[in-house]
Enzyme design. Sequence first.
Site, PDB file in Angstrom:
ATOM      1  N   SER A  98      -0.487   7.936   6.974  1.00  0.00           N
ATOM      2  CA  SER A  98      -0.831   6.735   6.213  1.00  0.00           C
ATOM      3  C   SER A  98      -0.249   6.807   4.812  1.00  0.00           C
ATOM      4  CB  SER A  98      -2.358   6.639   6.119  1.00  0.00           C
ATOM      5  OG  SER A  98      -2.745   5.717   5.131  1.00  0.00           O
ATOM      6  N   TYR A 114     -10.923  11.033   4.055  1.00  0.00           N
ATOM      7  CA  TYR A 114     -10.053  10.466   5.093  1.00  0.00           C
ATOM      8  C   TYR A 114      -8.580  10.688   4.716  1.00  0.00           C
ATOM      9  CZ  TYR A 114      -7.015   6.755   6.817  1.00  0.00           C
ATOM     10  OH  TYR A 114      -5.936   6.075   7.319  1.00  0.00           O
ATOM     11  N   LYS A 119      -5.368  13.140   6.358  1.00  0.00           N
ATOM     12  CA  LYS A 119      -3.984  12.738   6.677  1.00  0.00           C
ATOM     13  C   LYS A 119      -3.004  13.720   6.022  1.00  0.00           C
ATOM     14  CE  LYS A 119      -4.879   9.150   9.222  1.00  0.00           C
ATOM     15  NZ  LYS A 119      -4.706   9.256  10.678  1.00  0.00           N
TER      16      LYS A 119
HETATM   17  C1  UD1 Z   1      -7.148   1.463   3.525  1.00  0.00           C
HETATM   18  C2  UD1 Z   1      -6.758   2.893   3.386  1.00  0.00           C
HETATM   19  C3  UD1 Z   1      -5.546   3.158   4.225  1.00  0.00           C
HETATM   20  C4  UD1 Z   1      -5.790   2.756   5.657  1.00  0.00           C
HETATM   21  C5  UD1 Z   1      -6.144   1.283   5.667  1.00  0.00           C
HETATM   22  C6  UD1 Z   1      -6.411   0.785   7.064  1.00  0.00           C
HETATM   23  C7  UD1 Z   1      -6.854   4.192   1.302  1.00  0.00           C
HETATM   24  C8  UD1 Z   1      -6.606   4.187  -0.151  1.00  0.00           C
HETATM   25  N1  UD1 Z   1      -6.501   3.110   1.967  1.00  0.00           N
HETATM   26  O1  UD1 Z   1      -6.123   0.706   2.889  1.00  0.00           O
HETATM   27  O2  UD1 Z   1      -5.233   4.522   4.196  1.00  0.00           O
HETATM   28  O3  UD1 Z   1      -4.633   2.973   6.407  1.00  0.00           O
HETATM   29  O4  UD1 Z   1      -7.305   1.089   4.859  1.00  0.00           O
HETATM   30  O5  UD1 Z   1      -7.571   1.335   7.590  1.00  0.00           O
HETATM   31  O6  UD1 Z   1      -7.356   5.144   1.832  1.00  0.00           O
HETATM   32  N2  UD1 Z   1      -9.953  -6.201  -0.055  1.00  0.00           N
HETATM   33  C9  UD1 Z   1     -10.714  -7.222  -0.576  1.00  0.00           C
HETATM   34  N3  UD1 Z   1     -11.818  -7.624   0.112  1.00  0.00           N
HETATM   35  C10 UD1 Z   1     -12.209  -7.032   1.284  1.00  0.00           C
HETATM   36  C11 UD1 Z   1     -11.432  -5.970   1.804  1.00  0.00           C
HETATM   37  C12 UD1 Z   1     -10.313  -5.576   1.106  1.00  0.00           C
HETATM   38  O7  UD1 Z   1     -10.397  -7.785  -1.622  1.00  0.00           O
HETATM   39  O8  UD1 Z   1     -13.241  -7.416   1.843  1.00  0.00           O
HETATM   40  C13 UD1 Z   1      -8.724  -5.791  -0.768  1.00  0.00           C
HETATM   41  C14 UD1 Z   1      -8.733  -4.355  -1.219  1.00  0.00           C
HETATM   42  O9  UD1 Z   1      -9.267  -4.241  -2.499  1.00  0.00           O
HETATM   43  C15 UD1 Z   1      -7.243  -4.026  -1.177  1.00  0.00           C
HETATM   44  C16 UD1 Z   1      -6.695  -4.911  -0.049  1.00  0.00           C
HETATM   45  O10 UD1 Z   1      -7.657  -5.909   0.148  1.00  0.00           O
HETATM   46  O11 UD1 Z   1      -6.637  -4.409  -2.362  1.00  0.00           O
HETATM   47  C17 UD1 Z   1      -6.490  -4.161   1.255  1.00  0.00           C
HETATM   48  O12 UD1 Z   1      -7.684  -3.474   1.589  1.00  0.00           O
HETATM   49  P1  UD1 Z   1      -7.900  -2.767   2.998  1.00  0.00           P
HETATM   50  O13 UD1 Z   1      -7.551  -3.707   4.086  1.00  0.00           O
HETATM   51  O14 UD1 Z   1      -9.271  -2.194   3.008  1.00  0.00           O
HETATM   52  O15 UD1 Z   1      -6.806  -1.613   3.013  1.00  0.00           O
HETATM   53  P2  UD1 Z   1      -6.478  -0.478   1.925  1.00  0.00           P
HETATM   54  O16 UD1 Z   1      -7.676  -0.151   1.124  1.00  0.00           O
HETATM   55  O17 UD1 Z   1      -5.232  -0.862   1.231  1.00  0.00           O
END
Ligand code: UD1
Length: 355
Positions: free
Chosen positions: A127, A152, A156
């Site tokens: 990842s 997590y 990785k």
């Molecule tokens: C996370 C993990 C990544 C993993 C991926 C998929 C980390 C840092 N990141 O990525 O390793 O592969 O999940 O499981 O470990 N967001 C919102 N509202 C929400 C959900 C998310 O605003 O309800 C935003 C988050 O702040 C972020 C973006 O959307 O900026 C993506 O979030 P998310 O889909 O959870 O993925 P990551 O955190 O990037």
Amino acid sequence: MKKRVLVSGGAGYIGSHVTVELVNAGYDVLVADNMSNCDMTCFEGVKKITGKDDIPFECIDCCDDAAVQKLFSDYRIDAVIHFAAYKAVGESVAEPVKYYRNNLDSFLNILEASKTHGGCNVLFSSSATVYGETDELPVTENSPRKPATSPYGNTKQICEDILRDVVKASAVYEPMEQGASRNGQIKGIALRYFNPIGAHPSALIGELPRGVPNNLVPFITQTAIGKRECLSIFGNDYPTPDGTCLRDYIDVVDLAKAHVAAVARMLDGKMKESYEIFNIGTGRPVSVSELVTAFEKVNGLKLNYKYTPRRPGDVMAIWADPSLANEELGWTAERTVEETLASAWAWEKHLAENR
Ligand code: UD1
């Protein structure tokens, strides 16, 4: 003879898409899954999409070393794609032992069985989280891995290192042969995924989060269908163009095709090193707000959302330089973010109609 690929965690979100692409590319696929985070929905979908209802499925837990050894004894396995791992970042912070135990044990068992059965080609599902809070954008495979921001993420990093060491140790004893997988040698590729989203265009397989989704796109689609009241956008005060975080959203079918390219590279003896790493992303940063707007536009609907404080542990911005994968794997992400978001919505609607 057709080559056989073991897909551990093959009934899950990414594993099921990879199984489809492997079958389509002419490989024999063996799926192993303990069903701890999925049901048979996606595996049934895989059979429908491929028209193959005899794909072997073994319900085993890769943390069970005897079961993994037996799997390698029962089947000739030419390559393994290892997905079987826990993946919820927040849960890993609360329950680190559970994460280290599961994610390390299962991978160690796969590697041990690979060794005792004469070597193997091992593709590890890594990842972009291994880059941590990076300041090099876009990130290349040579960008430093910063300390992981969660257990997590640390699993990785550790699994990548284990694979590197195991490959190195196996090469000491046996010279590398073209495409060899049975001379005791273990060869490895780690694919570092950015943010996989979307679903198969058939809408027969996709992401099936249990409980409240942690990830953005399932939360968006569940809000759109009415399962969630309102999407929280975590933070609009980041120093980015619109104040929300930037990510590299990679279509899950494109991602699956990268696996096929990487497996072929290993099996066809095309690797330049016996352990290789590739970023799998689009190279295109998209903000959370942009993603939400694109979802609304392509699907012709309005989403209920609000801005809330930042989520602890989120990195401000990360996207890939995918040029190494483009050149070496001959692979490029093809679907537009709009197509991907349309597929995610089609999958959510399919679930609403069929479950
Ligand atoms: C996370 C993990 C990544 C993993 C991926 C998929 C980390 C840092 N990141 O990525 O390793 O592969 O999940 O499981 O470990 N967001 C919102 N509202 C929400 C959900 C998310 O605003 O309800 C935003 C988050 O702040 C972020 C973006 O959307 O900026 C993506 O979030 P998310 O889909 O959870 O993925 P990551 O955190 O990037």
